[in-house]
Design a protein around this motif. Sequence first.
Motif, PDB file in Angstrom:
ATOM      1  N   GLY A   1      13.457  -8.605   1.629  1.00 59.06           N
ATOM      2  CA  GLY A   1      12.154  -7.946   1.758  1.00 59.06           C
ATOM      3  C   GLY A   1      11.907  -6.795   0.787  1.00 59.06           C
ATOM      4  N   LEU A   2      12.988  -6.165   0.292  1.00 61.32           N
ATOM      5  CA  LEU A   2      12.739  -5.044  -0.619  1.00 61.32           C
ATOM      6  C   LEU A   2      12.335  -5.523  -2.011  1.00 61.32           C
TER       7      LEU A   2
ATOM      8  N   PHE B   1      21.366  -6.942  -3.230  1.00 63.22           N
ATOM      9  CA  PHE B   1      20.880  -8.319  -3.426  1.00 63.22           C
ATOM     10  C   PHE B   1      19.429  -8.298  -3.938  1.00 63.22           C
ATOM     11  N   CYS B   2      18.591  -7.442  -3.314  1.00 57.84           N
ATOM     12  CA  CYS B   2      17.180  -7.369  -3.717  1.00 57.84           C
ATOM     13  C   CYS B   2      17.045  -6.878  -5.162  1.00 57.84           C
ATOM     14  N   ARG B   3      17.873  -5.890  -5.523  1.00 54.72           N
ATOM     15  CA  ARG B   3      17.817  -5.403  -6.914  1.00 54.72           C
ATOM     16  C   ARG B   3      18.151  -6.538  -7.883  1.00 54.72           C
TER      17      ARG B   3
ATOM     18  N   PHE C   1       9.810  -3.572  -4.631  1.00 51.71           N
ATOM     19  CA  PHE C   1      10.202  -3.028  -5.934  1.00 51.71           C
ATOM     20  C   PHE C   1       9.381  -3.632  -7.071  1.00 51.71           C
ATOM     21  N   LEU C   2       9.006  -4.901  -6.912  1.00 54.72           N
ATOM     22  CA  LEU C   2       8.349  -5.596  -8.033  1.00 54.72           C
ATOM     23  C   LEU C   2       6.851  -5.380  -8.099  1.00 54.72           C
TER      24      LEU C   2
ATOM     25  N   LEU D   1       7.544   4.891  -1.295  1.00 56.27           N
ATOM     26  CA  LEU D   1       7.548   3.736  -0.381  1.00 56.27           C
ATOM     27  C   LEU D   1       7.675   4.151   1.082  1.00 56.27           C
ATOM     28  N   TRP D   2       7.966   5.454   1.317  1.00 54.59           N
ATOM     29  CA  TRP D   2       8.094   5.912   2.704  1.00 54.59           C
ATOM     30  C   TRP D   2       6.709   6.275   3.243  1.00 54.59           C
ATOM     31  N   SER D   3       5.993   5.267   3.693  1.00 58.69           N
ATOM     32  CA  SER D   3       4.687   5.522   4.317  1.00 58.69           C
ATOM     33  C   SER D   3       4.368   4.298   5.169  1.00 58.69           C
ATOM     34  N   VAL D   4       3.398   4.456   6.076  1.00 56.51           N
ATOM     35  CA  VAL D   4       3.068   3.300   6.920  1.00 56.51           C
ATOM     36  C   VAL D   4       2.460   2.171   6.094  1.00 56.51           C
TER      37      VAL D   4
END
Length: 508
Positions: free
Chosen positions: A160-161, A131-133, A165-166, A202-205
């Motif tokens: 939320g994604l 959905f986000c894509r 992404f944008l 994107l894998w970070s705090v």
Amino acid sequence: MDSTHDPSPSPRPGYNVLVASSEAHPLIKTGGLADVASSLPVALRDLGHDARLIIPAYPGALKQVRELKRLCDLRLPGVALPVRVLSGLLPERDLPVYLVDAPEHFCREGNPYTDVSGRDWGDNPERFLLFCRAICAIALGQSALNWRPDVLHCNDWQTGLAPAFLHEHESRPAIVFTIHNLAYQGLFDRATYDRLQLPASLWSVAGLEFHQRMSFIKGGIVFADRVNTVSPTYAEEVKTPRFGCGLDGLLRQLGGRFRGILNGIDYRVWNPAKDPSLLQNYSVDTIPLKVENKLELQRSFDLPRNEQVLVLGHVGRLVEQKGVDLIVDILPRLIAETDVQLVMQGAGDRELERVLTEAAARNPDRVSVNVGYDEDRAHLIEAGSDIFLMPSRFEPCGLNQMYSLRYGTVPIVHNTGGLADTIIDADDHTLGNGTATGFLFNDPNADGLWYALQKALHISRERPEQWRGMMVAGMRQDLSWEASARQYELFYAEALEARQSHATAVSA
Ligand code: ADP
Ligand code: GLC
């Protein structure tokens, strides 16, 4: 021409706004998000903006959207088959809607998040990633659309994604993210993150990671230009550890980029003078007619018909948040020490459903419960009850207490979130000057609710004039979407400005 005498107001900015939501009334609804997702864009259109809605093509949506046509096929990253986008209009409103048609993901029985037995769909991360894509693709403009949003307005974790992404995209719109309920965050394990093949960056705090898990909602909070929640009080509460669900620190860091904007209610759907679900329509000028709905409510819920008896009502999802267990806890006192009737409707927690059903079976003349979801009966409960109970432990905004005000049904609510922002507590001062609209209690426990109820029963019995004054004040309160939509208009302007400075900083 002397411009100082020009009477014409400056033209409105007229933004193109894409509102993204996982549910929208009347297409599909589990709670208040659906009401907001269909009424805010309409209110924005009334202000001169071109607001459009995007939601997944659930079966109920495909059935109800008017003038449905195929718009384009999207090739989305990580998705094997092309995803079709359909367009049409929301029933009974002139609101353009885009449906993301991925049948494998969205064409199923059950609700948007769970199967018929109430279990989360195992592939929710895949479903809402897709959905986000699709939201991103539409937000960046598609030639078939011939339309491009200035502002993308995402709502809750399911969207939320998209901001994540944008964020770094050069030609992206400004992004606003609204938190309707911080308790639902879209948290999944690291293995899911890997399975979804999301960018390692994107894998970070500072990205989507939340205590070694991936968080959809963080995508919205971290990467949107502006973030809000749905009432000023909840916006303050979530900045504290008690209400912040682990995200209070992050929300505090947002400073002026984060605030509360109170929801409105849709007067086209919630208006006692025109509501087709009621036996008898009424307005603030014909309040005595309201009692006909009480008699109908009692009939419909198999309670003794008696207009003298006070009826307490409740409608809502049966979850911990709503504090329904407090109502259960006061039941013995309610039965032994008063003569009121209680009508409840809700679905959710199986144990609460069982406890309520048993309470009704034990007290058939006093308590009636409908386990299930029923729009018409929700309207009848709002109109036919004298008092609406809403003892929520927390409540980002809450719509039911506003529907109650509109229907002249006096709310008793816990002093929290949007409940605190919409109800004026009855005390000598507010009763005296006619501003009181309900009862607020501070301690979210059975005693807090019980004392507020006793106070309400006392005033309704001993001071009927003041009680009537409360009903009138509630019915007259402006709860329409217009004021809220104007605040979103300003918020969008801020987001556009922030997006502009971000773009300048990136290109410098
Ligand atoms: P939340 O979004 O947390 O569930 P809100 O008060 O904002 O709470 O909105 C709830 C909405 O869902 C209202 O429109 C309410 O009438 C509706 N609703 C909740 N449960 C039911 C039910 N069992 N039957 C009919 N409507 C319901
Ligand atoms: C959420 C909240 C509720 C709010 C609704 C619409 O579901 O629980 O308080 O009214 O969203 O914003």
